[in-house]
Design an enzyme around this catalytic site. Structure first.
Site, PDB file in Angstrom:
ATOM      1  N   ASN A 160     -10.676  -9.551  48.182  1.00 32.67           N
ATOM      2  CA  ASN A 160     -10.618  -8.133  47.816  1.00 32.67           C
ATOM      3  C   ASN A 160     -11.925  -7.800  47.112  1.00 32.67           C
ATOM      4  OD1 ASN A 160     -10.089  -5.603  46.820  1.00 32.67           O
ATOM      5  ND2 ASN A 160      -8.539  -6.260  45.340  1.00 32.67           N
ATOM      6  N   TRP A 161     -12.817  -7.163  47.850  1.00 29.60           N
ATOM      7  CA  TRP A 161     -14.150  -6.892  47.289  1.00 29.60           C
ATOM      8  C   TRP A 161     -14.164  -5.714  46.318  1.00 29.60           C
ATOM      9  CZ3 TRP A 161     -17.880  -7.505  52.114  1.00 29.60           C
ATOM     10  CH2 TRP A 161     -18.027  -8.871  52.393  1.00 29.60           C
ATOM     11  N   LYS A 162     -13.081  -4.952  46.282  1.00 31.68           N
ATOM     12  CA  LYS A 162     -13.026  -3.777  45.398  1.00 31.68           C
ATOM     13  C   LYS A 162     -14.243  -2.880  45.677  1.00 31.68           C
ATOM     14  CE  LYS A 162     -10.302  -6.585  42.306  1.00 31.68           C
ATOM     15  NZ  LYS A 162      -9.876  -6.926  40.951  1.00 31.68           N
ATOM     16  N   HIS A 202      -2.149  -2.406  44.706  1.00 26.45           N
ATOM     17  CA  HIS A 202      -2.935  -3.213  43.770  1.00 26.45           C
ATOM     18  C   HIS A 202      -2.784  -2.634  42.357  1.00 26.45           C
ATOM     19  CE1 HIS A 202      -6.313  -5.052  41.704  1.00 26.45           C
ATOM     20  NE2 HIS A 202      -6.255  -5.985  42.634  1.00 26.45           N
ATOM     21  N   GLU A 205      -4.810  -2.133  40.077  1.00 26.88           N
ATOM     22  CA  GLU A 205      -5.816  -1.138  39.678  1.00 26.88           C
ATOM     23  C   GLU A 205      -5.433   0.246  40.206  1.00 26.88           C
ATOM     24  OE1 GLU A 205      -9.210  -3.316  41.132  1.00 26.88           O
ATOM     25  OE2 GLU A 205      -8.876  -4.799  39.548  1.00 26.88           O
ATOM     26  N   GLU A 226       0.079 -10.843  41.289  1.00 32.29           N
ATOM     27  CA  GLU A 226      -1.144 -10.799  40.501  1.00 32.29           C
ATOM     28  C   GLU A 226      -0.810 -10.363  39.074  1.00 32.29           C
ATOM     29  OE1 GLU A 226      -4.803 -10.289  43.195  1.00 32.29           O
ATOM     30  OE2 GLU A 226      -3.974  -8.302  42.871  1.00 32.29           O
ATOM     31  N   GLY A 233      -9.562 -10.566  36.860  1.00 31.83           N
ATOM     32  CA  GLY A 233     -10.928 -10.338  36.390  1.00 31.83           C
ATOM     33  C   GLY A 233     -11.180 -10.795  34.970  1.00 31.83           C
ATOM     34  N   SER A 275      -8.152 -14.307  38.921  1.00 32.96           N
ATOM     35  CA  SER A 275      -9.156 -15.323  38.523  1.00 32.96           C
ATOM     36  C   SER A 275      -9.032 -16.623  39.319  1.00 32.96           C
ATOM     37  CB  SER A 275      -9.094 -15.575  37.020  1.00 32.96           C
ATOM     38  OG  SER A 275      -9.395 -14.372  36.307  1.00 32.96           O
ATOM     39  N   GLY A 323     -10.531 -11.673  43.966  1.00 31.71           N
ATOM     40  CA  GLY A 323     -11.462 -10.593  43.676  1.00 31.71           C
ATOM     41  C   GLY A 323     -12.861 -11.144  43.424  1.00 31.71           C
ATOM     42  N   GLY A 324     -13.210 -11.309  42.157  1.00 29.92           N
ATOM     43  CA  GLY A 324     -14.572 -11.680  41.754  1.00 29.92           C
ATOM     44  C   GLY A 324     -15.184 -12.825  42.544  1.00 29.92           C
TER      45      GLY A 324
END
Ligand code: PGA
Length: 256
Positions: A9-11, A95, A97, A167, A173, A212, A233-234
């Site tokens: 998930n590159w956001k 998600h 966010e 999640e 993150g 993470s 993600g990251g």
């Protein structure tokens, strides 16, 4: 029995050129990863170019979001048909966010998941508790109600096509991962909750862990019986790190 699935998930990261650079660096590193499904969710603007760059590989495209309506006056939104057009096989919905920053409700998430299935795109439905909810011992209640609301109306016959991503919000993150035991406890709860509406199909639904995830914690997570993959993600922004996650188990040879 369940084929693992690892998704990036590159956001709101990466331009078209950066997405193409990622593909050329990443693809040669994952040629041995034949026993795992892999998907990458870039920003909408890079979907088509990334799809071309991944063309011919086994890596699938995923969308980060969708609007449940087919078309119309919805400024700034993207329809399921547009995602089909761009080559998406998966779509992330719910998600944390989007829930926290854009006020998305379980009901809206359920409409998105059904709209994706209507176009044969597999929804990755995200659930997860906040730190405050965990500390007040409401994790299972929160996850249970998110699942019930976000999967409302899903026909049991299509249940095997969905992916659930657990999640914990406090792990996203932050570098603070749930321990494998903590994650497994919630994954087992989720599997149990899926049995009620979906019966035997619950055993086929893949449940990803997210929050993470890194190359150095993926093996311990994947060793858990109800963890069937990861939503990353990251660490997915870096081709080496994401390949290290996709190739989980490679160092020990315990899994492929
Ligand atoms: P993270 O994000 O890997 O950067 O924690 C996971 C996610 O939000 O899907």
């Amino acid at each position: 029995m369940r084929r693992p699935i690892v998704a990036a998930n590159w956001k709101m990261h990466k331009t078209v050129a950066e997405a193409e650079d990622f593909a050329s660096a990443f693809l040669p590193k994952v040629t041995d990863a034949v026993d795992v499904d892999v998907a990458v969710a870039p920003p909408f603007t890079a979907l088509v170019a990334l799809g071309r760059a991944l063309g011919g590989s086994r890596i699938a495209l995923a969308a980060q979001n969708v609007n449940p309506e087919a078309q119309g006056a919805f400024t700034g939104e993207i329809s399921p048909d547009m995602l089909v057009d761009a080559g998406c096989a998966y779509g992330i919905v719910g998600h944390s966010e989007r829930r926290a920053l854009y006020g998305e409700t379980d009901e809206f998430v359920a409409r998105k998941a059904l709209a994706l299935l209507g176009r044969d795109i597999r929804p990755i439905v995200c659930v997860g508790e906040t730190l405050e909810q965990r500390e007040s011992k409401r994790t299972f209640a929160v996850i249970g109600s998110q699942l019930e609301g976000s999967l409302a109306g899903l026909p049991a016959g299509r249940a095997g096509e969905i992916v659930i991503a657990y999640e914990p919000v406090w792990a996203i993150g932050t570098g603070r991962t749930a321990t494998p035991d903590m994650a497994q406890e919630v994954h087992a709860f989720i599997r149990g909750a899926l049995r009620e509406p979906f019966g035997a199909a619950a055993e086929t639904i893949r449940i990803q862990y997210g929050g993470s995830v890194k190359p150095d914690n993926i093996d311990a997570l994947m060793a858990q019986p109800d963890i069937d993959g990861a939503l990353v993600g990251g660490a997915s922004l870096d081709p080496d790190a994401f390949a290290g996650i996709v190739n989980f188990g490679a160092a020990t040879g315990s899994e492929s």
